[in-house]
Write a protein that holds these residues in place. Structure first.
Motif, mmCIF file in Angstrom:
data_model
loop_
_atom_site.group_PDB
_atom_site.id
_atom_site.type_symbol
_atom_site.label_atom_id
_atom_site.label_comp_id
_atom_site.label_asym_id
_atom_site.label_seq_id
_atom_site.Cartn_x
_atom_site.Cartn_y
_atom_site.Cartn_z
ATOM 1 N N ILE A 52 -34.287 -12.378 -55.797
ATOM 2 C CA ILE A 52 -34.832 -11.253 -56.275
ATOM 3 C C ILE A 52 -35.956 -10.618 -55.565
ATOM 4 O O ILE A 52 -36.038 -9.251 -55.241
ATOM 5 N N SER A 53 -36.829 -11.280 -54.842
ATOM 6 C CA SER A 53 -37.888 -11.042 -54.007
ATOM 7 C C SER A 53 -37.304 -10.112 -52.735
ATOM 8 O O SER A 53 -37.776 -9.211 -52.355
ATOM 9 N N LEU A 54 -36.091 -10.755 -52.342
ATOM 10 C CA LEU A 54 -35.366 -10.226 -51.177
ATOM 11 C C LEU A 54 -34.850 -8.680 -51.540
ATOM 12 O O LEU A 54 -35.142 -7.834 -50.618
ATOM 13 N N LEU A 55 -34.252 -8.639 -52.703
ATOM 14 C CA LEU A 55 -33.673 -7.367 -52.887
ATOM 15 C C LEU A 55 -34.824 -6.343 -53.420
ATOM 16 O O LEU A 55 -34.605 -5.510 -53.011
ATOM 17 N N ILE A 56 -35.933 -6.663 -53.707
ATOM 18 C CA ILE A 56 -37.061 -5.738 -54.100
ATOM 19 C C ILE A 56 -37.427 -5.384 -52.728
ATOM 20 O O ILE A 56 -37.597 -4.069 -52.434
ATOM 21 N N ALA A 57 -37.909 -6.288 -51.727
ATOM 22 C CA ALA A 57 -38.214 -5.885 -50.288
ATOM 23 C C ALA A 57 -37.229 -5.013 -49.782
ATOM 24 O O ALA A 57 -37.666 -3.898 -49.183
ATOM 25 N N TYR A 58 -35.899 -5.036 -49.795
ATOM 26 C CA TYR A 58 -34.681 -4.514 -49.303
ATOM 27 C C TYR A 58 -34.701 -3.023 -49.769
ATOM 28 O O TYR A 58 -34.727 -1.908 -49.145
ATOM 29 N N LEU A 59 -35.094 -2.799 -51.429
ATOM 30 C CA LEU A 59 -34.882 -1.368 -51.795
ATOM 31 C C LEU A 59 -36.197 -0.646 -51.128
ATOM 32 O O LEU A 59 -36.159 0.475 -51.298
ATOM 33 N N VAL A 60 -37.458 -1.364 -51.335
ATOM 34 C CA VAL A 60 -38.545 -0.516 -50.997
ATOM 35 C C VAL A 60 -38.480 -0.111 -49.377
ATOM 36 O O VAL A 60 -38.620 1.033 -49.259
ATOM 37 N N ILE A 61 -37.856 -0.959 -48.501
ATOM 38 C CA ILE A 61 -37.832 -0.527 -47.062
ATOM 39 C C ILE A 61 -36.788 0.577 -47.093
ATOM 40 O O ILE A 61 -36.902 1.467 -46.361
ATOM 41 N N TRP A 62 -35.581 0.505 -47.941
ATOM 42 C CA TRP A 62 -34.774 1.412 -47.938
ATOM 43 C C TRP A 62 -35.213 2.780 -48.400
ATOM 44 O O TRP A 62 -34.920 4.018 -48.049
ATOM 45 N N PHE A 63 -35.958 2.958 -49.472
ATOM 46 C CA PHE A 63 -36.390 4.096 -50.034
ATOM 47 C C PHE A 63 -37.317 4.790 -49.276
ATOM 48 O O PHE A 63 -37.329 5.881 -49.176
#
Length: 369
Positions: free
Chosen positions: A213-224
């Motif tokens: 979940i922490s990786l998913l959140i980090a990935y979404l933040v970097i993507w946005f």
């Protein structure tokens, strides 16, 4: 029991003595020439001041060393070594130090060998530190410490194998490789140290959920944000997509902190249950949340300082050369702060996930009784 303990201690002592003797005389196992310093003369000393008024002092050593392996074994070699007081990329050598050297093809008129220093032979020092680490683990952790050592060795082999697979197969995504490796890391570490029980199972589930979940959140933040604010300059030498490599680093870096919180929560909840089998779920939840609040601040601080500490020398170097503080921090801390924040998110998430997962396994254990 006494005989078993004696055998174990004797085995450890024999391994310690054998390994220490081996690194003292393992020159023939190296392909590169190794030279042991037998004489040193300081032949020059110069004080320097740069354009920013930074002061330093340069020294020149004339070294005579004895070749310890290869065709030139037993011969003497003459080496010049320059070092500075700051010691940023160099350092002084002393009699007894062992060096990896490059031998010049042309000899001096006297017939003596000449060459240059390539590196320092540090295996004996690394081995000593490793044994200190092993002894501390065994002294404090005993059986769990022994399995922790095995777990660490297995994880090191898994990581080495995973990186080797990625380097030799450019078509395979590093994130997929790290994802599979992290599952193996978690299962191996927690089962070896804690055994096959509900406490370990709860910690495994909480660790994997919190990390992903922490990786998913980090990935979404970097993507946005399109990665704005992240300075990838330190990865510019890579021939692979550095964004993926960075995300894989976030993945692995978050795992240790999340696993620590998960096993802490699991051990605490199961400890409360084992002390009072009739304790209510509400009481477990309240106690678990209090424990989580206590460890949350310290764990996030530990993660922050662990990532930031490695950049301090470079930041000082930037500032000493009259670089602005904002530029020095942005150049050197953007990736470290991102790693710390991703790990911090994982830590915070692991507290409720670890709590409720542990309570689920406690209730399941209750129903079995």
């Amino acid at each position: 029991m006494v005989l078993k303990r004696f055998f174990l201690y004797s085995t450890i002592a024999i391994c310690f003595v054998t390994s220490m003797l081996f690194v003292q005389f393992n020159y023939s196992f190296y392909d590169r020439p190794i030279a042991k310093i037998i004489e040193i003369n300081l032949i020059d000393s110069v004080k320097i001041v740069d354009m920013h008024n930074n002061r330093d002092q340069l020294f020149t050593q004339q070294i005579i060393a004895e070749i310890k392996n290869g065709q030139e074994k037993g011969q003497q070699i003459h080496i010049s070594n320059k070092y500075s007081t700051s010691g940023a990329y160099d350092h002084a050598f002393h009699v007894g130090h062992e060096l990896f050297v490059s031998i010049d093809k042309k000899k001096k008129d006297s017939g003596d060998l000449t060459g240059s220093i390539k590196d320092v032979k540090r295996d004996k020092y690394i081995l000593m530190i490793m044994w200190v680490f092993i002894f501390v683990l065994l002294l404090i952790g005993k059986k769990q410490g022994f399995f922790s050592i095995i777990s660490l060795a297995v994880n090191a082999l898994l990581l080495s194998f995973a990186l080797d697979v990625y380097v030799n197969n450019s078509t395979i995504s590093l994130l997929w490789i790290c994802g599979i490796t992290i599952i193996l890391f978690t299962v191996t570490s927690l089962l070896l140290v804690n055994g096959f029980n509900e406490k370990a199972y709860a910690a495994i589930v909480a660790t994997l959920i919190g990390t992903f979940i922490s990786l998913l959140i980090a990935y979404l933040v970097i993507w946005f944000t399109a990665g704005n604010g992240l300075r990838y300059e330190e990865m510019s030498f890579l021939t692979r997509p550095y964004e993926i490599v960075f995300m894989a680093g976030l993945f692995v870096g978050s795992l240790g902190a999340v696993m620590d919180v998960a096993i802490t929560m699991s051990s605490s909840i199961f400890g409360l249950y084992e002390k009072d089998n009739n304790i209510s779920t509400k009481a477990l939840t309240k106690s678990g949340l209090e424990i989580g609040k206590d460890i949350m601040g310290t764990m996030t601080n530990i993660l922050f300082f662990a990532y930031i500490s490695g950049s301090i020398p470079v930041i000082i170097l930037y500032i000493k050369n009259h670089t602005s503080l904002s530029f020095a921090l942005s150049m050197n801390l953007s990736l470290e702060l991102a790693r710390a924040l991703a790990g911090g998110i994982g830590i915070v998430l692991a507290i409720p996930i670890g709590l409720y997962t542990s309570i689920y396994f406690v209730n399941r254990k209750r129903h079995k009784l």
